[in-house]
Enzyme design. Structure first.
Site: not given
Length: 721
Positions: A474, A485, A499
């Site tokens: 999460s 990224d 998740k």
């Protein structure tokens, strides 16, 4: 024309009685004492109808409840009752088959007769099995025959007859008796423990009430939507609120019941279990003792009763007998000593340490920050306190301290971090990037909201690594995904949990108004998380740049192991400024790590353990011959002793002899963490080399002149002092 509900219930009871009469002749001619059959309570049909409407309306997929959902619901319901296929017969399944494509119509109409009929049949089957078990326990056990018991029966065929089921149970009981014998119990002790265990199993099932059956039925439907959508009965909703508030005193572990066992689902950061580093997700608690008292076998107990024994006043000791998820089938259970405590925010807080290491002749100073959860003291915020605790505030302070200590790089440890506050994950990411988006949230309507870094300040811009594992989920995945990224740091470890969904709690009491009865809550998945580059964290998780071996098989642990998990997908990337400090070094970092780990004894021990564990887990069958089982245990103990002595020899310590207790301070080193520090050191070295190669002669001259001035100033200050 629909019959009144009471009439339908009466017909259901008559049908069940006929069904029981039909089944009884296929099993045993024994004296049965069936308890009263359960039926839905007056509010259940209405609550069921509202839940089906809410699921279709609010769930991310807006899935219709049709014949396909009906079929899956039936399979999930039977699985939830008898996962190991130890109670129902093949003839039972054939009888249930007639309802495969009608459950959708019944649930939409609030008709629950089939769910209760199946459960009442299950109750009957449990009574029959327990009677057989008690009769078998009274007979002597013999452990010299060459036979095996199938540990995992989830995909085994259903028994075709009572006699076939008897043989399965004979081996099951023999397996459990052998475990107890190897643990030191005599014949009388084995019989006593197993008798109490099986009576507890029967008692637990017979104590089920209509509310609990209703919850199992509705959750079988909810699970067809996704693993995180579920119905919470009034008592379950109350317990959920207690768990979320962390207001109880205990060991700090979230537990569930699975196949008569109490299984650990999650370790709560900051609690006694977390601090022990000896209790893990998927471990099973099979015994509980108060202090130095007798260990009480809790296999077959109701979850509430197990929790009551584990919870207790702060400062009091509790001992747990653990069946380790990372141990081989048949390996001895371990005893864990804990002291009950409150789950204190301070102990959940991020912590740091400075580590100095020498690599290829150069010294490096690494700052390691461990973040067990993404927390924020919301109550203190509401009260307007300026110094409230939060992950971002604490890490900001730790970074200032580490920068003052002149660290060369940072390693963020997110292993076992199951998530927490989304806002904290966003703000924490902001400490390491200049500005820009951190995560995208797509709702069931199709709209996308971009969550941005709220602070333009970049607190730390140097080399960094982020260490994750399969239990990082999460909010942890949002942070790690954003760092990856942006190219801000290297991600190390294992593929994360996957998740990537958002849930809302809907209070059914606000919709269904019963004057004397609460309706519970519905937890519904309403959105999905997406990384700034457009990839979802759902199902796939974050894939590390440098991967390490793991005990957690991705086909068994994590979101991708769930049958009805929402799929991975992509949306359009958001606009962000790449700050790539990693990609050009990746091939070199991976190669160097591979070379180091191949020569690292501790790392190779880890690889061997994982390979052995997976091989033994996949074998599925365990020997019931005592001599073979004892030989397996002795081999494991000999291997453990040999490794301990190899470590002691490297430290100049005297080797231990067989039977000697291994000192507590000689636990296995954290090979994963140690290797991660070297990867960060590698990144630091490569970054410095690139910067040095890129400098011009003019910059070198300016830097040299600046260094001379700095040295002169320092010298002057020293003489003045």
């Amino acid at each position: 024309m629909k019959l009144p509900i009471r009439t339908r219930q009466l017909i259901s009871k008559i049908a069940l009685a006929a069904l029981v009469f039909f089944f009884a002749g296929q099993v045993h001619t024994v004296n049965l004492y069936p308890s009263e059959n359960l039926t839905p309570e007056k509010q259940h049909p209405i609550v069921a109808q509202y839940i089906t409407k809410l699921l279709k309306q609010y769930h991310y997929n807006h899935q219709d409840i049709n014949d396909g959902v009906s079929s899956e619901t039936l399979d999930l319901y039977i699985r939830s009752l008898d996962r190991s296929r130890l109670y129902f017969l093949a003839s039972d399944l054939a009888e249930f088959e007639k309802y495969r494509y009608s459950l959708d119509d019944k649930l939409n109409a609030g008709q629950l007769d089939v769910g209760f009929l199946i459960f009442n049949t299950f109750k009957l089957r449990v009574e029959q099995r327990i009677q057989y078990a008690l009769q078998r326990i009274a007979q002597p056990f013999e452990f010299s025959a060459d036979e095996y018991y199938q540990i995992d029966r989830e995909k085994a065929p259903w028994a075709k007859s009572g006699a076939e089921l008897d043989d399965i149970w004979r081996k099951k009981i023999k397996h459990e008796a052998l475990n107890l014998k190897l643990a030191g119990k005599d014949n009388a002790g084995i019989a006593k423990t197993l008798t109490e265990r099986y009576r507890s199993i029967n008692k637990r099932v017979q104590q089920y009430n209509s509310e609990e059956v209703f919850q199992v039925v509705i959750n079988s439907l909810a699970e067809t939507y996704d693993p995180h959508t579920s119905y919470l009965s009034p008592i379950a909703a109350e317990n959920f609120e207690i768990d979320m508030s962390l207001s109880f005193e205990g060991i700090g572990a979230q537990l569930v019941t699975e196949d008569d066992y109490t299984k650990v689902v999650r370790i709560i950061p900051g609690g006694p279990a977390d601090r022990s580093k000896e209790l893990w997700s998927d471990d099973k608690i099979v015994g509980v003792a108060q202090g130095d008292g007798e260990m009480v076998d809790v296999i077959g107990w109701r979850l509430d009763d197990v929790v009551k024994r584990i919870r207790g006043p702060k400062g009091t000791p509790v001992r747990l007998e653990i069946m380790s998820a990372q141990g081989a089938p048949g390996s001895p259970n371990k005893i864990l000593n804990l002291v009950r405590d409150e789950i204190i925010l301070e102990e959940r807080a991020a912590k740091s340490e400075t580590v100095e290491l020498t690599y290829e002749g150069k010294k490096y100073k690494i700052g390691v920050i461990n973040i067990p959860t993404f927390y924020s003291d919301l109550e203190a915020q509401k009260q307007g306190r300026k110094e409230y605790k939060s992950t971002t505030r604490d890490v900001r302070r730790l970074l200032a301290e580490l920068k003052a200590a002149n660290v060369d790089g940072i390693l963020i440890d997110l292993r076992r971090n199951g998530g927490g506050s989304l806002q904290e994950a966003i703000e924490l990411t902001g400490l390491f990037i200049k500005d820009g988006p951190v995560v995208q949230v797509k709702y069931s309507s199709g709209s996308v909201r971009i969550e941005n870094d709220p602070d333009a300040e970049q607190v730390y811009d140097g080399p960094m690594g982020v260490l994750v594992d399969r239990l990082s989920a999460s909010a942890s995945e949002i942070f790690a995904g954003a760092i990856q990224d942006y190219g801000r740091g290297i991600i190390l470890g294992n593929r994360t949990f996957g998740k990537g969904t958002v849930q809302n709690l809907l209070s059914l009491d606000r919709i269904v108004n019963f004057p004397d009865q609460k309706a519970g809550q519905l937890k519904v998945t309403v959105a999905k998380f997406y990384r700034v580059a457009g990839s979802s964290t759902q199902h796939r998780g974050v894939i590390p740049d440098v991967a390490y071996p793991s005990y957690y098989d991705e086909t068994i642990y994590g979101e991708s192991s769930e049958i009805h998990a929402l799929p991975w997908d992509e949306i359009a990337p958001s606009m962000f400024q790449l700050d790539d400090q990693v990609s050009k070094y990746l091939s070199g970092l991976r190669l160097n790590s591979k070379k180091r780990t191949e020569k690292n004894t501790e790392f190779q021990f880890l690889v061997e353990d994982i390979e052995r564990f997976r091989k033994e887990r996949d074998e599925d069958f365990i020997t019931l011959r005592e001599a073979d089982r004892q030989a397996e245990r002795e081999s494991l103990e000999a291997q453990k002793l040999a490794r301990t002595n190899e470590r002691r020899q490297a430290q100049g310590l005297k080797p231990l002899k067989q039977g000697d207790e291994i000192p507590k301070d000689e636990d296995e080193p954290d090979a994963i963490l140690e290797e991660s520090k070297y990867v960060v050191a590698d990144l630091i070295a490569m970054t410095k080399a690139t910067r040095t190669a890129a400098r011009t002669p003019v910059e070198d001259a300016l830097n040299s002149d600046k260094a001379k001035k700095t040295r002169g100033t320092a010298s002057t200050k020293k003489s003045q002092n």
